[in-house]
Design a protein around this motif. Structure first.
Motif, short mmCIF file in Angstrom:
data_model
loop_
_atom_site.label_atom_id
_atom_site.label_comp_id
_atom_site.label_asym_id
_atom_site.label_seq_id
_atom_site.Cartn_x
_atom_site.Cartn_y
_atom_site.Cartn_z
N ALA A 181 -19.95 -34.68 -7.03
CA ALA A 181 -20.81 -33.51 -6.88
C ALA A 181 -20.48 -32.78 -5.58
CB ALA A 181 -22.28 -33.93 -6.88
N GLY A 182 -20.97 -31.55 -5.46
CA GLY A 182 -20.76 -30.78 -4.23
C GLY A 182 -19.31 -30.45 -3.97
N ARG A 183 -18.52 -30.30 -5.03
CA ARG A 183 -17.10 -30.01 -4.87
C ARG A 183 -16.90 -28.62 -4.28
NH1 ARG A 183 -12.66 -29.94 -9.80
NH2 ARG A 183 -10.79 -29.53 -8.52
N ALA A 184 -15.95 -28.51 -3.36
CA ALA A 184 -15.66 -27.22 -2.74
C ALA A 184 -14.20 -27.19 -2.30
CB ALA A 184 -16.58 -26.97 -1.54
N THR A 185 -13.61 -26.01 -2.30
CA THR A 185 -12.25 -25.81 -1.78
C THR A 185 -12.35 -25.37 -0.32
OG1 THR A 185 -11.41 -25.17 -3.95
CG2 THR A 185 -10.13 -24.50 -2.03
N LEU A 186 -11.68 -26.12 0.56
CA LEU A 186 -11.72 -25.82 1.99
C LEU A 186 -10.56 -24.93 2.43
CD1 LEU A 186 -12.59 -29.37 3.36
CD2 LEU A 186 -14.15 -27.52 2.75
N VAL A 187 -9.38 -25.18 1.88
CA VAL A 187 -8.19 -24.40 2.23
C VAL A 187 -7.43 -24.10 0.94
CG1 VAL A 187 -6.05 -24.33 3.55
CG2 VAL A 187 -8.01 -25.60 4.45
N SER A 188 -7.09 -22.84 0.75
CA SER A 188 -6.34 -22.46 -0.46
C SER A 188 -5.18 -21.51 -0.16
CB SER A 188 -7.28 -21.81 -1.48
OG SER A 188 -7.89 -20.66 -0.93
N SER A 189 -4.89 -21.31 1.12
CA SER A 189 -3.77 -20.45 1.49
C SER A 189 -3.03 -21.07 2.68
CB SER A 189 -4.26 -19.05 1.86
OG SER A 189 -5.11 -19.11 2.99
N GLY A 190 -1.78 -20.69 2.82
CA GLY A 190 -0.99 -21.18 3.95
C GLY A 190 -0.46 -22.59 3.77
N LEU A 191 -0.56 -23.14 2.58
CA LEU A 191 -0.07 -24.48 2.31
C LEU A 191 1.18 -24.41 1.43
CD1 LEU A 191 -3.48 -26.20 1.44
CD2 LEU A 191 -2.23 -26.36 3.61
N ALA A 192 2.10 -25.34 1.67
CA ALA A 192 3.32 -25.39 0.86
C ALA A 192 3.29 -26.61 -0.05
CB ALA A 192 4.55 -25.42 1.75
N GLN A 193 3.42 -27.80 0.53
CA GLN A 193 3.36 -29.04 -0.25
C GLN A 193 2.51 -30.06 0.50
OE1 GLN A 193 7.63 -29.88 -0.95
NE2 GLN A 193 7.16 -29.58 -3.10
N PRO A 194 1.21 -29.90 0.55
CA PRO A 194 0.34 -30.86 1.26
C PRO A 194 0.41 -32.23 0.59
CG PRO A 194 -0.99 -29.40 -0.10
CD PRO A 194 0.41 -28.86 -0.13
N ASN A 195 0.62 -33.25 1.38
CA ASN A 195 0.85 -34.58 0.82
C ASN A 195 -0.12 -35.62 1.33
OD1 ASN A 195 2.82 -36.12 -0.90
ND2 ASN A 195 2.93 -37.34 0.97
N GLY A 196 -0.48 -35.57 2.61
CA GLY A 196 -1.36 -36.58 3.18
C GLY A 196 -2.48 -35.95 3.97
N ILE A 197 -3.53 -36.73 4.20
CA ILE A 197 -4.68 -36.23 4.94
C ILE A 197 -5.39 -37.41 5.60
CG2 ILE A 197 -6.24 -36.39 2.94
CD1 ILE A 197 -7.52 -33.74 3.93
N THR A 198 -5.95 -37.18 6.78
CA THR A 198 -6.76 -38.20 7.43
C THR A 198 -7.88 -37.51 8.18
OG1 THR A 198 -6.68 -40.22 8.75
CG2 THR A 198 -5.47 -38.32 9.60
N ILE A 199 -8.79 -38.31 8.74
CA ILE A 199 -10.01 -37.74 9.31
C ILE A 199 -10.32 -38.39 10.66
CG2 ILE A 199 -11.53 -39.40 8.14
CD1 ILE A 199 -13.52 -37.07 7.76
N ASP A 200 -10.80 -37.56 11.56
CA ASP A 200 -11.40 -38.02 12.81
C ASP A 200 -12.91 -37.88 12.62
OD1 ASP A 200 -12.47 -38.34 15.33
OD2 ASP A 200 -11.38 -36.69 16.26
N VAL A 201 -13.57 -38.98 12.24
CA VAL A 201 -14.99 -38.91 11.90
C VAL A 201 -15.82 -38.52 13.11
CG1 VAL A 201 -16.98 -40.22 11.07
CG2 VAL A 201 -14.74 -40.56 10.02
N LYS A 202 -15.50 -39.10 14.28
CA LYS A 202 -16.27 -38.78 15.49
C LYS A 202 -16.14 -37.30 15.84
CE LYS A 202 -16.94 -42.82 18.39
NZ LYS A 202 -16.60 -43.45 19.70
N GLY A 203 -14.96 -36.75 15.74
CA GLY A 203 -14.73 -35.37 16.11
C GLY A 203 -14.96 -34.39 14.98
N SER A 204 -15.30 -34.91 13.79
CA SER A 204 -15.54 -34.06 12.62
C SER A 204 -14.36 -33.13 12.34
CB SER A 204 -16.83 -33.24 12.79
OG SER A 204 -17.93 -34.07 12.94
N ARG A 205 -13.14 -33.72 12.33
CA ARG A 205 -11.93 -32.94 12.10
C ARG A 205 -11.04 -33.60 11.05
NH1 ARG A 205 -9.99 -32.47 18.29
NH2 ARG A 205 -10.59 -34.67 18.12
N LEU A 206 -10.42 -32.78 10.24
CA LEU A 206 -9.42 -33.25 9.28
C LEU A 206 -8.03 -32.95 9.82
CD1 LEU A 206 -10.91 -31.97 5.92
CD2 LEU A 206 -10.77 -34.34 6.67
N TRP A 207 -7.09 -33.83 9.48
CA TRP A 207 -5.69 -33.62 9.89
C TRP A 207 -4.80 -33.77 8.66
CZ3 TRP A 207 -4.81 -32.59 15.08
CH2 TRP A 207 -5.86 -32.87 15.95
#
Length: 207
Positions: A181-207
C-alpha cells in the motif's frame, strides 16, 4: 562475539551491527556471480586480518543479491540460475531452502527486516515485489503492476517502508509500505540503468 557486517550487494554497502560484548569483528560478505559457465560463490572477508574465503555452500549456482539477518546471524541470498532464495548460518552451515520460484523468475534484489522477520525481494523475470515470512516461509506478492525489471530493494525498518529501483524501459525509483500500500514514484527522470539502492535510516536519505 559482537559481529558487525558490511554486506556488498551490487556495489552497495549497507552497514549492519548486532550484539553487545567483545570488540566487534568486522566482516564483508560478498555475492560473486562467478565467471560464465562456472559456479558462483559467497565470500566472507575479515577486515581485521584480510582473511578471505568462500563459504562452503553446495546448493549454489549464481548467487546475486545478499543480506544478513543481524538478529539470528543468518545470510540470505537469491540465486538467479537456481530460481531460489536460500539462507544459511553466517559460517555457511545449515544451508536451507527458503523459496523456489518458477521460470522465468530472476530474483535480483533482496532486503530483510530482522525485527518483523520478513524477507523482501524483487523479481525482474516476472516483474513483482514479494514478501516471505522468515518463520513459515509463506510468500506473498505485494506489488505486481507497472513494474519493468525491478532490481535493488531496501527496507526502511524504522518506518516500515520499501524502496526499489526499476531498470526497465522507463527507469524509476519507487516506494511502498510493507504490504504494497501507499505506493509512490519518487524519481522518474534522469536515470539510465538503476541497479542498486541503500538507505541511511538515521539521516533519512536514499543512495
Amino acid at each position: 562475539m559482537w559481529l558487525q557486517y558490511m554486506v556488498i550487494v551490487c556495489g552497495i554497502l549497507p552497514w549492519l551491527a548486532t550484539g553487545q560484548a567483545d570488540p566487534p569483528e568486522l566482516v564483508v560478505v560478498l555475492a560473486d556471480l562467478g565467471k560464465t559457465g562456472q559456479l558462483g560463490f559467497i565470500h566472507k572477508i575479515n577486515l581485521h586480518n584480510w582473511d578471505t574465503g568462500a563459504l562452503n555452500l553446495a546448493n549454489m549456482l549464481r548467487p546475486t543479491a545478499i543480506d544478513i539477518d543481524r538478529t539470528r546471524h543468518h545470510i540470505y541470498w537469491t540465486d538467479v540460475r537456481n530460481y531460489q532464495i536460500r539462507r544459511a548460518d553466517i559460517d555457511g552451515e545449515n544451508d536451507q531452502l527458503v523459496a523456489t520460484l518458477d521460470k522465468p523468475s530472476s530474483p535480483e534484489g533482496l532486503a530483510l527486516d530482522s525485527y518483523t522477520k520478513q524477507v523482501f525481494y524483487t523479481d525482474a523475470g516476472v516483474d513483482v515485489v514479494a514478501r516471505i515470512e522468515m518463520d513459515s516461509f509463506q510468500r506473498t506478492v505485494i506489488v505486481n503492476t507497472s513494474l519493468d525489471k525491478p532490481r535493488g530493494i531496501v527496507a526502511d525498518t524504522k518506518n516500515k517502508k520499501l524502496y526499489w529501483v526499476d531498470n526497465g524501459n522507463a527507469p524509476k525509483i519507487e516506494t511502498s509500505d510493507y504490504n504494497g500500500a501507499g505506493r509512490a514514484t519518487l524519481v522518474s527522470s534522469g536515470l539510465a540503468q538503476p541497479n542498486g539502492i541503500t538507505i541511511d535510516v538515521k539521516g533519512s536519505r536514499l543512495w
